[in-house]
Design an enzyme around this catalytic site. Sequence first.
Site, PDB file in Angstrom:
ATOM      1  N   LYS A  94       0.869  -1.449  -0.337  1.00 59.79           N
ATOM      2  CA  LYS A  94      -0.297   0.454  -0.495  1.00 59.79           C
ATOM      3  C   LYS A  94       0.616   1.134   0.368  1.00 59.79           C
ATOM      4  O   LYS A  94       2.076   1.647   0.246  1.00 59.79           O
ATOM      5  CB  LYS A  94      -1.002  -0.172   1.306  1.00 59.79           C
ATOM      6  CG  LYS A  94      -0.601   0.447   2.718  1.00 59.79           C
ATOM      7  CD  LYS A  94       0.051   1.121   3.378  1.00 59.79           C
ATOM      8  CE  LYS A  94       1.248   1.447   4.671  1.00 59.79           C
ATOM      9  NZ  LYS A  94       1.020   2.647   5.142  1.00 59.79           N
ATOM     10  N   VAL A 101      11.368  -4.667   3.567  1.00 65.41           N
ATOM     11  CA  VAL A 101      10.786  -4.618   4.754  1.00 65.41           C
ATOM     12  C   VAL A 101      11.488  -3.528   5.711  1.00 65.41           C
ATOM     13  O   VAL A 101      11.796  -2.328   5.794  1.00 65.41           O
ATOM     14  CB  VAL A 101      12.069  -5.769   5.145  1.00 65.41           C
ATOM     15  CG1 VAL A 101      11.220  -5.978   6.886  1.00 65.41           C
ATOM     16  CG2 VAL A 101      11.804  -6.830   4.361  1.00 65.41           C
ATOM     17  N   ALA A 102      10.144  -2.543   6.056  1.00 68.58           N
ATOM     18  CA  ALA A 102      10.160  -1.535   7.392  1.00 68.58           C
ATOM     19  C   ALA A 102      10.402  -0.924   6.931  1.00 68.58           C
ATOM     20  O   ALA A 102      11.521   0.652   7.017  1.00 68.58           O
ATOM     21  CB  ALA A 102      10.978  -1.672   8.186  1.00 68.58           C
ATOM     22  N   GLY A 160       7.488   1.072   4.728  1.00 70.97           N
ATOM     23  CA  GLY A 160       6.162   2.320   5.121  1.00 70.97           C
ATOM     24  C   GLY A 160       5.221   1.790   3.985  1.00 70.97           C
ATOM     25  O   GLY A 160       3.837   2.550   3.790  1.00 70.97           O
ATOM     26  N   GLY A 166       4.720  -3.934   4.167  1.00 70.47           N
ATOM     27  CA  GLY A 166       4.380  -5.373   3.585  1.00 70.47           C
ATOM     28  C   GLY A 166       3.787  -6.416   4.742  1.00 70.47           C
ATOM     29  O   GLY A 166       3.377  -7.494   4.144  1.00 70.47           O
ATOM     30  N   GLY A 167       4.304  -6.429   5.967  1.00 69.31           N
ATOM     31  CA  GLY A 167       4.061  -7.634   6.630  1.00 69.31           C
ATOM     32  C   GLY A 167       2.422  -7.259   7.661  1.00 69.31           C
ATOM     33  O   GLY A 167       1.770  -8.202   7.464  1.00 69.31           O
ATOM     34  N   SER A 168       1.949  -6.499   7.668  1.00 69.11           N
ATOM     35  CA  SER A 168       0.180  -5.757   7.390  1.00 69.11           C
ATOM     36  C   SER A 168      -0.239  -6.895   6.406  1.00 69.11           C
ATOM     37  O   SER A 168      -1.616  -7.071   7.109  1.00 69.11           O
ATOM     38  CB  SER A 168       0.229  -4.634   7.716  1.00 69.11           C
ATOM     39  OG  SER A 168       1.120  -4.553   8.821  1.00 69.11           O
ATOM     40  N   SER A 169       0.333  -6.912   5.114  1.00 65.38           N
ATOM     41  CA  SER A 169      -0.503  -7.352   4.065  1.00 65.38           C
ATOM     42  C   SER A 169      -0.822  -8.856   4.024  1.00 65.38           C
ATOM     43  O   SER A 169      -1.196  -9.612   3.659  1.00 65.38           O
ATOM     44  CB  SER A 169       0.535  -6.720   2.550  1.00 65.38           C
ATOM     45  OG  SER A 169      -0.149  -7.226   1.495  1.00 65.38           O
ATOM     46  N   ASP A 186      -2.783  -1.888  10.456  1.00 66.46           N
ATOM     47  CA  ASP A 186      -3.105  -1.648   8.658  1.00 66.46           C
ATOM     48  C   ASP A 186      -3.294  -2.765   8.521  1.00 66.46           C
ATOM     49  O   ASP A 186      -3.721  -2.469   7.269  1.00 66.46           O
ATOM     50  CB  ASP A 186      -1.288  -1.824   7.983  1.00 66.46           C
ATOM     51  CG  ASP A 186      -0.788   0.249   8.126  1.00 66.46           C
ATOM     52  OD1 ASP A 186      -2.252   0.846   8.602  1.00 66.46           O
ATOM     53  OD2 ASP A 186       0.422   0.317   8.180  1.00 66.46           O
TER      54      ASP A 186
HETATM   55  O1  C5P Z   1      -1.074  -0.801  14.770  1.00 66.18           O
HETATM   56  P1  C5P Z   1       0.464  -1.000  14.927  1.00 66.18           P
HETATM   57  O2  C5P Z   1       0.710  -2.300  15.405  1.00 66.18           O
HETATM   58  O3  C5P Z   1       0.362  -1.224  12.873  1.00 66.18           O
HETATM   59  O4  C5P Z   1       1.288  -0.373  15.640  1.00 66.18           O
HETATM   60  C1  C5P Z   1       2.318   0.232  15.025  1.00 66.18           C
HETATM   61  C2  C5P Z   1       2.967   1.254  15.933  1.00 66.18           C
HETATM   62  O5  C5P Z   1       2.245   2.784  15.352  1.00 66.18           O
HETATM   63  C3  C5P Z   1       2.325   1.040  17.156  1.00 66.18           C
HETATM   64  O6  C5P Z   1       3.337   0.432  18.109  1.00 66.18           O
HETATM   65  C4  C5P Z   1       2.101   3.118  17.273  1.00 66.18           C
HETATM   66  O7  C5P Z   1       4.006   2.787  18.169  1.00 66.18           O
HETATM   67  C5  C5P Z   1       2.616   3.099  16.215  1.00 66.18           C
HETATM   68  N1  C5P Z   1       1.173   3.482  15.418  1.00 66.18           N
HETATM   69  C6  C5P Z   1       0.080   4.817  16.181  1.00 66.18           C
HETATM   70  N2  C5P Z   1      -0.276   5.104  15.890  1.00 66.18           N
HETATM   71  C7  C5P Z   1      -1.551   4.118  14.723  1.00 66.18           C
HETATM   72  C8  C5P Z   1      -1.118   3.683  14.466  1.00 66.18           C
HETATM   73  C9  C5P Z   1       0.742   2.640  14.741  1.00 66.18           C
HETATM   74  O8  C5P Z   1       0.641   6.011  17.082  1.00 66.18           O
HETATM   75  N3  C5P Z   1      -2.753   5.137  14.395  1.00 66.18           N
END
Ligand code: C5P
Length: 313
Positions: A11, A96-97, A99, A102-105, A137
């Site tokens: 994405k 990877v990592a 933005g 990839g991991g979420s998908s 995500d």
């Molecule tokens: O939800 P996810 O585990 O992918 O988010 C990773 C990190 O990104 C969270 O631990 C948080 O620090 C940050 N985050 C946030 N607010 C969001 C999404 C992510 O602060 N809406």
Amino acid sequence: MKKLAFHSYAKLNLYLAVIKKRPDNYHTLFTLFERISLADTIVLKARRDRTIKIACNVPGVPCDHTNLAYRSAHLLQENLRIKQGVDIKITKRIPVASGMGGGSSNAATVLLGLNQLWGLGLTKPRLLDYARRIGSDVPFFIYNTTFASGENRGDCITPLRSLSKVRLWHVLVIPPLKVSTPAIYRAWDRNKTKTTTLASSFLPPQERGRRAKGGLTRARFDVKLLTLALRARKPSTLDGLLFNSLQEVTPSLYPEVGRIFFEFNRRGIRTCLMSGSGPAVFGVVFSRKEAHALGRKLKACNRAWQVCVASTR
Ligand code: C5P
């Protein structure tokens, strides 16, 4: 044993306003997601025992319980008392990592794939509930949509069917950096009172203060304008509408990200943005030819940058 193969798409965030920090340390967001053609491949093979085994072609990717694909399979197994296991083979193409989700998908693909492989019969609301538990995500990838807005943590999705015919072309530039999303959000918390930063200089002057003070109403309005501009298919009208709050943060911590913007701008491309917490930066163009020509020029700037072309998918 039964075996199924899936594409797991990346994405981009064409718009990402961080509104405020929540008591649970997440942030309220308003975002516009786009699904793109850059994809990993995931092959799921059923096992008779309860083992979940991950194999991946990229060395740095964890193959243990910290992998989001593993967590998805484990969550279903535990929650629904499944007696089977699965071999998950991930062929990574999404950096990877970076933005680009990839991991979420991958996590969403495993939820959708195991629903088929294990014959679970889970409805979309149930799948979304599991997806939310894995990450903010993940829900976007449960929807079969090219564009969607995301609210709350970014996990409350509204597919944007009015954009279903829009196809954008992108040049993606990924510098060799691993960016920690939590660290970028923490830096945003510290930074949000400051007005001038390195990256805000990439926004047109009239945008800077206005954007920072936006709030949710402003973000909704901005996304509406962006949606209209995307439908008009004129790159010039996108200028100044693409936005990412985290672009005030990541380039100041990683100056190489700022250099990517400089190279896009130097070639007359103002329609460029960082995706998520970065470090991937993408340009928006409206033809494949233009994307490939720009991609070649950007690759010549720095051989360490991964440069690729992708389209809405
Ligand atoms: O939800 P996810 O585990 O992918 O988010 C990773 C990190 O990104 C969270 O631990 C948080 O620090 C940050 N985050 C946030 N607010 C969001 C999404 C992510 O602060 N809406």
